[in-house]
Every structure is written in structure tokens, then in C-alpha cells.
Design an enzyme around this catalytic site. Sequence first.
Site, PDB file in Angstrom:
ATOM      1  N   ASN A 173       5.675  -8.296  -2.563  1.00  0.00           N
ATOM      2  CA  ASN A 173       5.662  -8.649  -3.985  1.00  0.00           C
ATOM      3  C   ASN A 173       4.267  -9.063  -4.435  1.00  0.00           C
ATOM      4  O   ASN A 173       3.494  -9.603  -3.657  1.00  0.00           O
ATOM      5  CB  ASN A 173       6.645  -9.799  -4.241  1.00  0.00           C
ATOM      6  CG  ASN A 173       8.066  -9.412  -3.877  1.00  0.00           C
ATOM      7  OD1 ASN A 173       8.381  -8.227  -3.811  1.00  0.00           O
ATOM      8  ND2 ASN A 173       8.917 -10.393  -3.628  1.00  0.00           N
ATOM      9  N   CYS A 215     -18.745  -3.305  -9.016  1.00  0.00           N
ATOM     10  CA  CYS A 215     -19.580  -4.323  -8.348  1.00  0.00           C
ATOM     11  C   CYS A 215     -18.771  -5.271  -7.468  1.00  0.00           C
ATOM     12  O   CYS A 215     -19.343  -6.093  -6.762  1.00  0.00           O
ATOM     13  CB  CYS A 215     -20.395  -5.111  -9.377  1.00  0.00           C
ATOM     14  SG  CYS A 215     -19.447  -6.353 -10.291  1.00  0.00           S
ATOM     15  N   HIS A 272       0.707  -6.090  -0.717  1.00  0.00           N
ATOM     16  CA  HIS A 272       0.437  -5.213  -1.865  1.00  0.00           C
ATOM     17  C   HIS A 272      -0.449  -5.882  -2.904  1.00  0.00           C
ATOM     18  O   HIS A 272      -0.569  -5.402  -4.024  1.00  0.00           O
ATOM     19  CB  HIS A 272       1.744  -4.754  -2.506  1.00  0.00           C
ATOM     20  CG  HIS A 272       2.501  -3.789  -1.639  1.00  0.00           C
ATOM     21  ND1 HIS A 272       3.858  -3.605  -1.718  1.00  0.00           N
ATOM     22  CD2 HIS A 272       2.071  -2.971  -0.650  1.00  0.00           C
ATOM     23  CE1 HIS A 272       4.235  -2.710  -0.816  1.00  0.00           C
ATOM     24  NE2 HIS A 272       3.172  -2.316  -0.151  1.00  0.00           N
TER      25      HIS A 272
HETATM   26 ZN   LIG Z   1     -18.654  -5.283 -12.150  1.00  0.00          ZN
END
Ligand SMILES: [Zn+2]
Length: 279
Positions: A108, A136, A125
Site C-alpha cells: 500500500n 535532479c 510500492h
Molecule cells: Zn529537479
Amino acid sequence: MSASSPVEMSATIARTAELLRGRKIALLTGAGISTDSGIPAYRGEGSRNRTDPMTIQKYLADDDARRRYWVGGHLGWRAFARAQPNPGHLSLAAMESSGHVSGVITQNVDGLHLRAGSSHVIEVHGTMRRVLCLKCGQVFDRRDIAVQIEERNPWITIPENVALNPDGDVLPESTDGFIVPVCTVCEGMLKPDVVFFGEYVPQGRFKAAESLLRASDALIVAGSSLVVNSGVRLVERARRRSIPLIIINREPTRADVWADVTIAAGTSDVLPAIQELLE
Ligand SMILES: [Zn+2]
């Protein structure tokens, strides 16, 4: 074996508690443990309410798909964040404190195990709490992204009652004019820190789940139909070591044949009952 009548059910739960007594129990949980918190299941077979799940390929390639994702995510976010842990989550946190549970591996993304007080939680997950910049790597709190969305789209209103799915979004009626949030550092593309369809579970996370399982000597699958491969692989690890395997799920699962006990009932009833017997 599965229980049907209340008498059979309590006998099965008693037998389960005896099987688990004195063991370090690992949990593998799925959408079924959160349905009593108002988050419906769709990764299971049950109530999938979108015919067209978002895949990572579509998310990366299609501006409109991304717009739909963020509109839906935003509309559902507040209601999702309001969901509270239920007795199933709370009993696992209590059994961790009392030393019966070694940790929780969860499929979950709702964060409810952590909010219930469990400390050893592996969110295989990912989680809706975080948003990542794909360019970035900057990590954002989902709440800050909600603020950015509202600033960029001041016309947006959040309905009181929305039909949520387990990823905390709703199907938007329209995405016209919606401006998606971007990274405030590099203006790169953002993505919630959740594993989409078509994506693999990050290897480090799967290894953490495996090592939790190795440090445990019983496994309870709670509220997962094990339709996701990573879940089945973890159950196979438990089976190879011949440790007790308990499955608590309303529907049959792919691993029922391997289970010592299967309990076809709700986790918010069964887990507290096991806790009571163990403590
Ligand atoms: Zn960024």
C-alpha cells in the site's frame, strides 16, 4: 483450510495463534487491510474503478495523461490524507511493540501502517507522501506539491465527497487548462514516489523486504490477493524455508495452496483477534 461459521472461525483463529506463538512474525499487507479505512481496493481483482490504469510509459510520454494524473491526484489527495488507520493496522503496531511482529512489508502507498505506529515498515510500492523530481532527484513532501498545484490552478475546487481509489486519486471530469506541478529546483518533471504499472519495485526495497523475512520465522499475508509478482516472490521465500504461512484475505489468492491456514475474512476482525490470543 478456511473457516465459515463463527465457531469454526474462532477455532481457526485459535489454531493460528498457536502456530504463531513464540515466533517472530513478518507481515505482507495489501489493499484489503485499508478498505476499512475507506480506501477501496483496485490492485486486487475487486473494485477497480479505472479501466485504463496509468503506466509509467504513458506517464512519461503523454502530457495529457500526466495532466489527468495530477488533477485526479489533487482532487483525491485531501480525502486520502484524512483516512485513519483501522483496528487491523493498530493491532500490528501493538504486536510489534510486544515483540510478536518483526515488521510489515506493505504493497500500500497510503502510509497507514506508519500512522498506526508501526516502526519497521517497508513500503515496497512507495508512498503518496513523497514526490520525486525525475531530473535532479529532489524529494518533496506531497503537501507542498498540493500548495503549488493550488497556486498554479487557483480555479480548482476540491469536492467534499469523492470516489477514491487506493492511490488516492479520482477520475477528473476535465483537465482543461490544468498546469502540472514541476520541480522548484530545476523545473524537471515530477512523479509521486509510487511504483506505477510497468515499473519494477526498486531492488533495495525488495532486498529490505527479503531480509525482514529472513529475520522472521512466520509470515502472515493480510489483505492481499497476491496479484503482484513481488508479493508472490516473497511468499515463495517463506515457503522454501517451510515457516508457517497464514493468509487472511476475503478472496482466494495465488498462494493458498502453500498456506498452513487460510482465513477468508476481514483483516480488521482477524488481526485484533490473533493479537488478543498472543498477548
Ligand atoms: Zn529537479
